[in-house]
Design a protein around this motif. Structure first.
Motif, PDB file in Angstrom:
ATOM      1  N   GLN A  79      10.271  -9.640  -6.914  1.00 52.53           N
ATOM      2  CA  GLN A  79      10.633  -8.858  -5.728  1.00 52.53           C
ATOM      3  C   GLN A  79       9.465  -7.999  -5.250  1.00 52.53           C
ATOM      4  O   GLN A  79       9.232  -7.849  -4.044  1.00 52.53           O
ATOM      5  CB  GLN A  79      11.839  -7.963  -6.037  1.00 52.53           C
ATOM      6  N   LEU A  80       8.745  -7.427  -6.198  1.00 56.19           N
ATOM      7  CA  LEU A  80       7.590  -6.586  -5.853  1.00 56.19           C
ATOM      8  C   LEU A  80       6.519  -7.399  -5.131  1.00 56.19           C
ATOM      9  O   LEU A  80       5.956  -6.954  -4.121  1.00 56.19           O
ATOM     10  CB  LEU A  80       7.026  -5.945  -7.118  1.00 56.19           C
ATOM     11  N   VAL A  81       6.243  -8.600  -5.625  1.00 58.56           N
ATOM     12  CA  VAL A  81       5.198  -9.441  -5.030  1.00 58.56           C
ATOM     13  C   VAL A  81       5.502  -9.745  -3.564  1.00 58.56           C
ATOM     14  O   VAL A  81       4.633  -9.597  -2.696  1.00 58.56           O
ATOM     15  CB  VAL A  81       5.047 -10.755  -5.838  1.00 58.56           C
ATOM     16  N   VAL A  82       6.752 -10.154  -3.254  1.00 63.40           N
ATOM     17  CA  VAL A  82       7.070 -10.524  -1.862  1.00 63.40           C
ATOM     18  C   VAL A  82       7.054  -9.293  -0.950  1.00 63.40           C
ATOM     19  O   VAL A  82       6.731  -9.410   0.238  1.00 63.40           O
ATOM     20  CB  VAL A  82       8.426 -11.256  -1.764  1.00 63.40           C
ATOM     21  N   HIS A  83       7.376  -8.128  -1.473  1.00 65.08           N
ATOM     22  CA  HIS A  83       7.330  -6.915  -0.650  1.00 65.08           C
ATOM     23  C   HIS A  83       5.886  -6.500  -0.351  1.00 65.08           C
ATOM     24  O   HIS A  83       5.603  -6.007   0.750  1.00 65.08           O
ATOM     25  CB  HIS A  83       8.089  -5.772  -1.333  1.00 65.08           C
ATOM     26  N   ILE A  84       5.006  -6.678  -1.300  1.00 67.42           N
ATOM     27  CA  ILE A  84       3.591  -6.371  -1.049  1.00 67.42           C
ATOM     28  C   ILE A  84       3.053  -7.289   0.051  1.00 67.42           C
ATOM     29  O   ILE A  84       2.320  -6.847   0.950  1.00 67.42           O
ATOM     30  CB  ILE A  84       2.765  -6.526  -2.343  1.00 67.42           C
ATOM     31  N   ILE A  85       3.432  -8.560   0.004  1.00 66.94           N
ATOM     32  CA  ILE A  85       3.006  -9.512   1.038  1.00 66.94           C
ATOM     33  C   ILE A  85       3.546  -9.090   2.405  1.00 66.94           C
ATOM     34  O   ILE A  85       2.822  -9.103   3.415  1.00 66.94           O
ATOM     35  CB  ILE A  85       3.491 -10.941   0.684  1.00 66.94           C
ATOM     36  N   ALA A  86       4.828  -8.684   2.462  1.00 65.84           N
ATOM     37  CA  ALA A  86       5.443  -8.265   3.729  1.00 65.84           C
ATOM     38  C   ALA A  86       4.787  -7.005   4.281  1.00 65.84           C
ATOM     39  O   ALA A  86       4.538  -6.894   5.495  1.00 65.84           O
ATOM     40  CB  ALA A  86       6.943  -8.034   3.533  1.00 65.84           C
ATOM     41  N   ILE A  87       4.481  -6.047   3.413  1.00 66.02           N
ATOM     42  CA  ILE A  87       3.817  -4.803   3.824  1.00 66.02           C
ATOM     43  C   ILE A  87       2.460  -5.109   4.456  1.00 66.02           C
ATOM     44  O   ILE A  87       2.076  -4.520   5.479  1.00 66.02           O
ATOM     45  CB  ILE A  87       3.662  -3.854   2.619  1.00 66.02           C
ATOM     46  N   GLN A  88       1.743  -6.048   3.869  1.00 62.56           N
ATOM     47  CA  GLN A  88       0.433  -6.409   4.403  1.00 62.56           C
ATOM     48  C   GLN A  88       0.571  -7.080   5.774  1.00 62.56           C
ATOM     49  O   GLN A  88      -0.197  -6.806   6.694  1.00 62.56           O
ATOM     50  CB  GLN A  88      -0.272  -7.341   3.401  1.00 62.56           C
ATOM     51  N   ARG A  89       1.600  -7.917   5.935  1.00 64.02           N
ATOM     52  CA  ARG A  89       1.767  -8.675   7.182  1.00 64.02           C
ATOM     53  C   ARG A  89       2.194  -7.787   8.355  1.00 64.02           C
ATOM     54  O   ARG A  89       1.844  -8.087   9.509  1.00 64.02           O
ATOM     55  CB  ARG A  89       2.783  -9.804   6.972  1.00 64.02           C
ATOM     56  N   VAL A  90       2.964  -6.740   8.095  1.00 62.92           N
ATOM     57  CA  VAL A  90       3.401  -5.878   9.198  1.00 62.92           C
ATOM     58  C   VAL A  90       2.412  -4.742   9.457  1.00 62.92           C
ATOM     59  O   VAL A  90       2.655  -3.886  10.308  1.00 62.92           O
ATOM     60  CB  VAL A  90       4.815  -5.296   8.945  1.00 62.92           C
ATOM     61  N   GLY A  91       1.311  -4.719   8.716  1.00 63.02           N
ATOM     62  CA  GLY A  91       0.245  -3.760   8.983  1.00 63.02           C
ATOM     63  C   GLY A  91       0.440  -2.386   8.374  1.00 63.02           C
ATOM     64  O   GLY A  91      -0.193  -1.420   8.811  1.00 63.02           O
ATOM     65  N   LEU A  92       1.289  -2.285   7.353  1.00 68.43           N
ATOM     66  CA  LEU A  92       1.552  -0.988   6.723  1.00 68.43           C
ATOM     67  C   LEU A  92       0.680  -0.735   5.491  1.00 68.43           C
ATOM     68  O   LEU A  92       0.660   0.374   4.963  1.00 68.43           O
ATOM     69  CB  LEU A  92       3.026  -0.881   6.319  1.00 68.43           C
ATOM     70  N   LEU A  93      -0.025  -1.759   5.042  1.00 67.82           N
ATOM     71  CA  LEU A  93      -0.829  -1.600   3.833  1.00 67.82           C
ATOM     72  C   LEU A  93      -1.912  -0.548   4.020  1.00 67.82           C
ATOM     73  O   LEU A  93      -2.242   0.205   3.100  1.00 67.82           O
ATOM     74  CB  LEU A  93      -1.449  -2.946   3.442  1.00 67.82           C
ATOM     75  N   LYS A  94      -2.456  -0.460   5.240  1.00 66.81           N
ATOM     76  CA  LYS A  94      -3.516   0.515   5.490  1.00 66.81           C
ATOM     77  C   LYS A  94      -2.998   1.954   5.386  1.00 66.81           C
ATOM     78  O   LYS A  94      -3.756   2.865   5.043  1.00 66.81           O
ATOM     79  CB  LYS A  94      -4.135   0.280   6.865  1.00 66.81           C
ATOM     80  N   ILE A  95      -1.705   2.165   5.702  1.00 65.04           N
ATOM     81  CA  ILE A  95      -1.114   3.498   5.550  1.00 65.04           C
ATOM     82  C   ILE A  95      -1.112   3.909   4.088  1.00 65.04           C
ATOM     83  O   ILE A  95      -1.466   5.036   3.731  1.00 65.04           O
ATOM     84  CB  ILE A  95       0.321   3.510   6.119  1.00 65.04           C
ATOM     85  N   ILE A  96      -0.705   2.964   3.227  1.00 68.58           N
ATOM     86  CA  ILE A  96      -0.643   3.258   1.795  1.00 68.58           C
ATOM     87  C   ILE A  96      -2.043   3.458   1.225  1.00 68.58           C
ATOM     88  O   ILE A  96      -2.297   4.414   0.477  1.00 68.58           O
ATOM     89  CB  ILE A  96       0.077   2.117   1.057  1.00 68.58           C
ATOM     90  N   ILE A  97      -2.972   2.574   1.585  1.00 68.64           N
ATOM     91  CA  ILE A  97      -4.350   2.687   1.087  1.00 68.64           C
ATOM     92  C   ILE A  97      -4.984   3.997   1.545  1.00 68.64           C
ATOM     93  O   ILE A  97      -5.642   4.702   0.774  1.00 68.64           O
ATOM     94  CB  ILE A  97      -5.195   1.482   1.562  1.00 68.64           C
ATOM     95  N   GLY A  98      -4.752   4.349   2.809  1.00 68.44           N
ATOM     96  CA  GLY A  98      -5.292   5.610   3.332  1.00 68.44           C
ATOM     97  C   GLY A  98      -4.722   6.813   2.611  1.00 68.44           C
ATOM     98  O   GLY A  98      -5.439   7.789   2.347  1.00 68.44           O
ATOM     99  N   GLY A  99      -3.447   6.756   2.269  1.00 70.40           N
ATOM    100  CA  GLY A  99      -2.818   7.856   1.538  1.00 70.40           C
ATOM    101  C   GLY A  99      -3.432   8.062   0.175  1.00 70.40           C
ATOM    102  O   GLY A  99      -3.677   9.202  -0.248  1.00 70.40           O
ATOM    103  N   PHE A 100      -3.705   6.960  -0.529  1.00 68.10           N
ATOM    104  CA  PHE A 100      -4.344   7.061  -1.848  1.00 68.10           C
ATOM    105  C   PHE A 100      -5.804   7.525  -1.726  1.00 68.10           C
ATOM    106  O   PHE A 100      -6.295   8.287  -2.571  1.00 68.10           O
ATOM    107  CB  PHE A 100      -4.298   5.706  -2.569  1.00 68.10           C
ATOM    108  N   LYS A 101      -6.474   7.075  -0.660  1.00 71.62           N
ATOM    109  CA  LYS A 101      -7.891   7.409  -0.479  1.00 71.62           C
ATOM    110  C   LYS A 101      -8.096   8.912  -0.321  1.00 71.62           C
ATOM    111  O   LYS A 101      -9.042   9.488  -0.862  1.00 71.62           O
ATOM    112  CB  LYS A 101      -8.424   6.669   0.748  1.00 71.62           C
ATOM    113  N   TYR A 102      -7.188   9.561   0.410  1.00 74.71           N
ATOM    114  CA  TYR A 102      -7.356  10.997   0.681  1.00 74.71           C
ATOM    115  C   TYR A 102      -6.353  11.856  -0.091  1.00 74.71           C
ATOM    116  O   TYR A 102      -6.174  13.030   0.229  1.00 74.71           O
ATOM    117  CB  TYR A 102      -7.197  11.257   2.183  1.00 74.71           C
ATOM    118  N   PHE A 103      -5.736  11.256  -1.095  1.00 73.94           N
ATOM    119  CA  PHE A 103      -4.656  11.942  -1.811  1.00 73.94           C
ATOM    120  C   PHE A 103      -5.125  13.245  -2.454  1.00 73.94           C
ATOM    121  O   PHE A 103      -4.491  14.297  -2.293  1.00 73.94           O
ATOM    122  CB  PHE A 103      -4.068  11.014  -2.882  1.00 73.94           C
TER     123      PHE A 103
END
Length: 468
Positions: free
Chosen positions: A191-215
């Motif tokens: 379930q985790l794998v398919v959700h990571i793929i979906a997050i990347q496809r809808v363009g939300l991965l950059k939100i998560i990466i940005g949050g960790f970058k400046y956390f």
């Protein structure tokens, strides 16, 4: 609205069909005995947490907070780190002292049964970390009005468990439970794998990466937003978990009854949960993001219009499901479960428990709808008070009904507490607003449909009994 509802419904239907196949195999391979009770107990607490997070408190508090946040990347990652840390700590604790966790789950088990169940409880708890991450990602997908991945992904858990049953078929009962327990963990990872793929496809991965970058640098910027979230979250857990805690209490009390009682509750609740998930939960998930935005923007008329459409859709579907399930409960249980190690006596007992649950299907389902108004309006404390009254009534009624009615009494106690929760929720929603919804010509058509459908079901019951 209805497109999102049907997307959720089809995904949930797909998952539940696989779930019933899983249950058919489980009933056939394990039956209703001490080992089936052990697996259901082992999976109970992580599954309880899943329902609270995925269908309750986390999503319904995080989504409005995330919508209002001015620094969405930082806020989402900050919440993610806090909760994942807590869950990893709980998982470590359970693995260090699995016997204590097992005893807490099933206090009625004797020492030998606790010793047998403890390793399986520890394994099943690994699922909790996976499912929290999945829930976090699915809430972000809801924000983008993407529902399909989450709706269909639950089927991966069932596929994993079906695979575990097929691989272990013919083995000793303890080996089958071992396979099932690791099947739960593998299902969570998929379930985790398919959700990571979906997050990347809808363009939300950059939100998560940005949050960790400046956390570390900018975490203080979301300190106030995080404080408000925490203040709302804990009442929301309590306010949104009544049905799940009630089911947990049912299992706990059923461990004092004859062997198989936990399994009767489990199998009947699985049938009961199908229309609840397929329609009530699917509808609530679909309309919640829009209702939350309407209320945030003070567009209450639009929010109420959404609620009215959803109400009549749910009221009709759940009424038909209640009548159909109650009248045909014997036939449903026999067709689904009565084979292999699952005997006719097991079918009769499960059917009775199912009827007691189904009496409360309509209030449980509609309560899902009206409670989302409370959470979208950030009335978590009032929701928590309602849950407290409901839970207290459930405990009192369970203790009163368990002796004369056995497992069926526990199911009936949950149903009555569901009625109470619905009445109190409608009162907070607004009695006048509720009456405006139900006092229309649609109510007459609804009652007429109920009468006609009842006559049809009675005829169909006689017809189908000739073929069972």
């Amino acid at each position: 609205m209805f497109k999102a509802i049907f997307t959720n419904s089809f995904g949930i239907l797909f998952s539940r069909i696989l779930g019933f196949i899983r249950d058919l195999l489980t009933a056939s391979v394990l039956g209703a005995n001490v080992y089936s009770d052990i697996f259901f107990i082992a999976f109970k607490l992580p599954n309880l947490f899943r329902r609270i997070f995925a269908e309750g408190a986390f999503t319904q508090v995080f989504l409005p907070s995330f919508t209002r946040s001015t620094k969405k990347s930082l806020f989402s990652v900050h919440i993610f780190v806090i909760f994942l840390s807590i869950i990893l700590f709980i998982t470590l604790l359970v693995n260090l002292v699995p016997e204590l966790a097992t005893k807490a789950l099933a206090i009625g088990f004797d020492d030998k049964t606790v010793e047998l169940a403890a390793p399986f409880v520890a394994i099943n708890f690994y699922y909790l970390s996976f499912i929290f991450i999945v829930t976090f990602l699915s809430t972000l997908l809801q924000y983008k009005h993407h529902f399909a991945t989450t709706a269909f992904a639950t089927g991966l858990l069932n596929i994993s468990l079906i695979g575990a049953l097929l691989l272990s078929k013919g083995s000793a009962d303890d080996v089958i439970v071992y396979y099932l327990s690791w099947g739960v963990v593998v299902g969570g990872a998929l379930q985790l794998v398919v959700h990571i793929i979906a997050i990347q496809r809808v363009g939300l991965l950059k939100i998560i990466i940005g949050g960790f970058k400046y956390f570390n640098k900018k975490a203080l910027h979301v300190k106030e937003e995080t404080r408000v979230f925490r203040k709302q979250f804990f009442p929301a857990i309590w306010g949104n978990s009544t049905a799940q805690v009630s089911a947990f209490l049912d299992t706990w009390l059923a461990s004092f009854l004859a062997a198989g009682s936990i399994s009767y509750l489990y199998y009947s609740n699985r049938v009961f949960q199908l229309p609840l998930a397929l329609f009530a939960i699917a509808t609530s998930i679909a309309i919640f993001p829009r209702v939350a935005r309407f209320i945030k923007n003070n567009e209450h008329e639009k929010a109420l219009a959404y609620m009215q459409k959803a109400f009549w859709f749910l009221a009709t579907i759940l009424m038909l499901s209640t009548l159909g399930g109650f009248i045909l409960s014997d036939e449903i249980v026999k067709i689904l479960f009565q084979r292999g190690a699952f005997s006719e006596v097991d079918a009769v007992n499960t059917s009775f428990v199912l009827q007691m649950y189904l009496i409360g299907l309509l209030p449980f389902g509609l309560n899902k709808l009206f409670s989302l108004w409370l959470y979208a309006s950030q009335l978590q404390i009032k929701a928590a008070k309602i849950a407290s009254y409901s839970l207290i009534s459930n405990i009192v009624l369970s203790l009163a009904l368990i002796s004369p009615m056995g497992a069926g009494g526990l199911a009936l106690a949950s149903t009555i507490s569901g009625f109470l929760s619905f009445i109190l929720t409608v009162k907070v929603f607004g009695t006048k607003q509720f009456l405006d919804i139900i006092t229309s010509k649609k109510a007459l058509y609804w009652l007429l449909a109920a009468v006609l459908f009842t006559f049809f079901l009675l005829w169909f019951k006689d017809f189908i009994n000739g073929y069972i």
